[in-house]
Enzyme design. Structure first.
Site, mmCIF file in Angstrom:
data_model
loop_
_atom_site.group_PDB
_atom_site.id
_atom_site.type_symbol
_atom_site.label_atom_id
_atom_site.label_comp_id
_atom_site.label_asym_id
_atom_site.label_seq_id
_atom_site.Cartn_x
_atom_site.Cartn_y
_atom_site.Cartn_z
ATOM 1 N N HIS A 170 0.814 -1.222 0.000
ATOM 2 C CA HIS A 170 0.000 0.000 0.000
ATOM 3 C C HIS A 170 0.844 1.267 0.000
ATOM 4 O O HIS A 170 0.343 2.336 -0.325
ATOM 5 C CB HIS A 170 -0.927 0.005 1.217
ATOM 6 C CG HIS A 170 -2.016 -1.015 1.136
ATOM 7 N ND1 HIS A 170 -3.312 -0.693 0.808
ATOM 8 C CD2 HIS A 170 -1.999 -2.357 1.315
ATOM 9 C CE1 HIS A 170 -4.049 -1.799 0.798
ATOM 10 N NE2 HIS A 170 -3.281 -2.828 1.110
ATOM 11 N N ASP A 178 3.666 9.526 -0.756
ATOM 12 C CA ASP A 178 2.490 8.793 -0.294
ATOM 13 C C ASP A 178 2.209 7.671 -1.272
ATOM 14 O O ASP A 178 2.316 7.878 -2.490
ATOM 15 C CB ASP A 178 1.280 9.739 -0.230
ATOM 16 C CG ASP A 178 0.381 9.430 0.950
ATOM 17 O OD1 ASP A 178 0.287 8.250 1.327
ATOM 18 O OD2 ASP A 178 -0.232 10.374 1.481
HETATM 19 P P1 ADP Z 1 -2.753 7.170 5.207
HETATM 20 O O1 ADP Z 1 -3.256 5.801 4.875
HETATM 21 O O2 ADP Z 1 -1.269 7.349 5.093
HETATM 22 O O3 ADP Z 1 -3.252 7.707 6.517
HETATM 23 P P2 ADP Z 1 -4.583 8.090 3.088
HETATM 24 O O4 ADP Z 1 -4.851 9.490 2.623
HETATM 25 O O5 ADP Z 1 -4.336 7.124 1.994
HETATM 26 O O6 ADP Z 1 -3.354 8.170 4.099
HETATM 27 O O7 ADP Z 1 -5.817 7.526 3.913
HETATM 28 C C1 ADP Z 1 -6.238 8.184 5.056
HETATM 29 C C2 ADP Z 1 -7.699 7.843 5.385
HETATM 30 O O8 ADP Z 1 -7.929 8.249 6.730
HETATM 31 C C3 ADP Z 1 -8.673 8.615 4.516
HETATM 32 O O9 ADP Z 1 -9.800 7.800 4.258
HETATM 33 C C4 ADP Z 1 -9.050 9.809 5.383
HETATM 34 O O10 ADP Z 1 -10.350 10.329 5.156
HETATM 35 C C5 ADP Z 1 -8.922 9.244 6.778
HETATM 36 N N1 ADP Z 1 -8.508 10.335 7.682
HETATM 37 C C6 ADP Z 1 -7.385 11.048 7.585
HETATM 38 N N2 ADP Z 1 -7.366 12.017 8.528
HETATM 39 C C7 ADP Z 1 -8.502 11.907 9.216
HETATM 40 C C8 ADP Z 1 -9.100 12.619 10.301
HETATM 41 N N3 ADP Z 1 -8.528 13.698 10.807
HETATM 42 N N4 ADP Z 1 -10.268 12.171 10.785
HETATM 43 C C9 ADP Z 1 -10.871 11.116 10.227
HETATM 44 N N5 ADP Z 1 -10.390 10.420 9.184
HETATM 45 C C10 ADP Z 1 -9.222 10.807 8.694
#
Ligand code: ADP
Length: 446
Positions: free
Chosen positions: A156, A353
């Site tokens: 991932h 990312d």
């Molecule tokens: P990572 O897997 O590195 O955290 P991604 O952008 O691929 O990054 O996925 C992050 C997921 O977590 C997304 O679905 C996003 O909406 C959720 N997310 C990120 N920050 C928050 C937050 N502050 N509150 C709730 N959900 C969050």
């Protein structure tokens, strides 16, 4: 239809459904709804010693099988090698990677324990799909247990160029481990090229031909529906009122050093310093819930961000205007979806990312009549799929400031023209399609 075995470090809680469950869990559940499946991995709990046999919970056609990890195994495998060694290395941050032989041995030991506990549960026609960097050696450990099933692996996170990855002690063993998998999936064509080169360099040219990019998507229709509902709700209404007509810029990230938050805050500071017409006319909300708060790098990042917020607001705020609002609490998905729809600009600038789902969520959340503009890092895996975004180098705060100015002043016609194809692409390449294409590849050969 063959039974699907999903192996992942964390197994979702069977009682956690819909909006509270992670995106991957929802996508996989949907994709496997019509087949028998077993979801295997760590329970999220620690015990004195790692369990030999998993605890099983059945829910219709889906069985969850989880192992508790011993304290020492958890420290070495999860906090150590996975989070403090592999995570920074795979995100190109070798300088932050710590290496300890004990952690590496612990990592291999847990993979061997997973394989030993999983092997007796497997039937000959099962398809096994292992997820992410916690499980590089799982395939070869399963082969050592005598498993002959088709094995797939999906990474991932990014895979860096071989010259960087090979600086990691024992990296050759990890690459060779991957050759045990029949299908090796990564997020982007760049990751695929890097991983193929690494396999070839480690004398696995045949395995290199089994590497392919399967870019992960979101459930775009679901997120759009969430945003449409949330925009009518009280919480979004209260937030909108508090903006008193100012344009909203939104950032949503886990508080992680890969997300480029200090550079992003600096870029916003540059916007206010260089493009004075935005003073008092824009509000930036950054939601960044604390993750891995017990790790030193994350604590110092938090301190650095607190300082940035203090500096920007201290220098620029007016009695009736706070330029940067910053929250380290988690926010519910519906609330986030509503806030994203409200935002004129989505600001997503990770230094690296694997994909970045927030960028795709921002696109899905927009009002089709009046969508916002997306400012996106060139180094997010999502960048090649989101050509309508304003792409920036996330290390250059001035470039971020210039893109923010362009986004904030962009005419509606241009926003529409940039957004429409991205929204279409998002619906066409969703999470379900991603799952099904990987499973098809796994079923593919004999
Ligand atoms: P990572 O897997 O590195 O955290 P991604 O952008 O691929 O990054 O996925 C992050 C997921 O977590 C997304 O679905 C996003 O909406 C959720 N997310 C990120 N920050 C928050 C937050 N502050 N509150 C709730 N959900 C969050």
């Amino acid at each position: 239809m063959n039974r699907l075995i999903i192996v992942a470090n964390r197994v979702p809680n069977p009682r956690e459904r819909g909006a509270t469950a992670g995106g991957l869990a929802v996508a996989l559940r949907e994709a496997i709804a019509h087949r028998q499946a077993l979801w295997f991995g760590w329970s999220g709990q620690t015990a004195e010693a790692t369990a030999a046999a998993p605890a099983e919970t059945r829910q219709g056609r889906l069985t969850y099988a989880t192992l508790d990890l011993g304290e020492e195994d958890y420290r070495r495998y999860y906090r150590g090698f996975a989070n403090a060694t592999l995570w920074p290395t795979l995100h190109y941050r070798l300088g932050l990677a710590q290496f300890s032989r004990e952690d590496y041995i612990g990592y291999r030991k847990v993979n061997a324990a997973f394989a030993a506990a999983l092997a007796p549960l497997l039937r000959p026609s099962d398809l096994v799909w292992a997820h992410d960097f916690h499980l590089f050696p799982l395939g070869s450990e399963l082969r050592r247990q005598g498993c002959r099933q088709r094995l797939g692996f999906f990474l991932h996170v990014p895979f860096p160029p071989y010259g960087l990855f090979s600086a990691l002690p024992r990296s050759g063993e990890l690459i060779t481990d991957l050759a045990a998998y029949d299908v090796i999936g990564v997020q982007t064509e760049d990751d695929a090229a890097n991983l193929r080169a690494a396999l070839i360099a480690e004398n696995q040219p045949e395995a290199a031909t089994r590497v392919a990019a399967y870019p992960i998507g979101i459930n775009a229709e679901g997120f759009t529906a969430l945003a449409e509902r949330a925009i009518l709700g009280q919480e979004t209404a209260r937030f909108r009122q508090s903006l008193v007509g100012r344009a909203l810029v939104i950032g949503v990230d886990r508080l992680d050093y890969t997300k480029g938050l200090p550079q992003r805050f600096c870029g916003y500071g540059q916007l206010l310093a260089r493009f004075r017409q935005h003073l008092s006319r824009v509000t930036y909300l950054q939601v960044a819930p604390v993750s891995r708060g017990d790790v030193a790098e994350y604590r110092s990042l938090r301190k650095e961000l607190d300082e940035w917020v203090g500096r920007i607001n201290g220098q620029q705020a007016e009695p009736d205007w706070v330029p940067l609002r910053y929250m380290t609490r988690a926010v519910s998905r519906p609330t986030l979806a509503g806030f994203m729809r409200l935002a004129r600009v989505g600001l997503v600038t990770p230094l690296r990312d694997g994909m970045n789902l927030v960028a795709k969520e921002y696109v899905a959340a927009q009002d089709p009549e009046d969508p916002g503009a997306l400012v996106l890092s060139r180094f997010a895996g999502a960048a090649p799929q989101l050509p309508g975004a304003l792409l920036v180098n996330p290390l250059d705060p001035d470039e971020i400031a210039e893109a923010l100015d362009q986004a904030l002043t962009m005419p509606r016609e241009e926003r529409l023209a940039r957004w429409r194809p991205m929204a279409e692409e998002g619906r066409a390449s969703g999470a379900r399609a991603w799952c099904l294409s990987f499973i098809a590849a796994l079923e593919g050969g004999g």
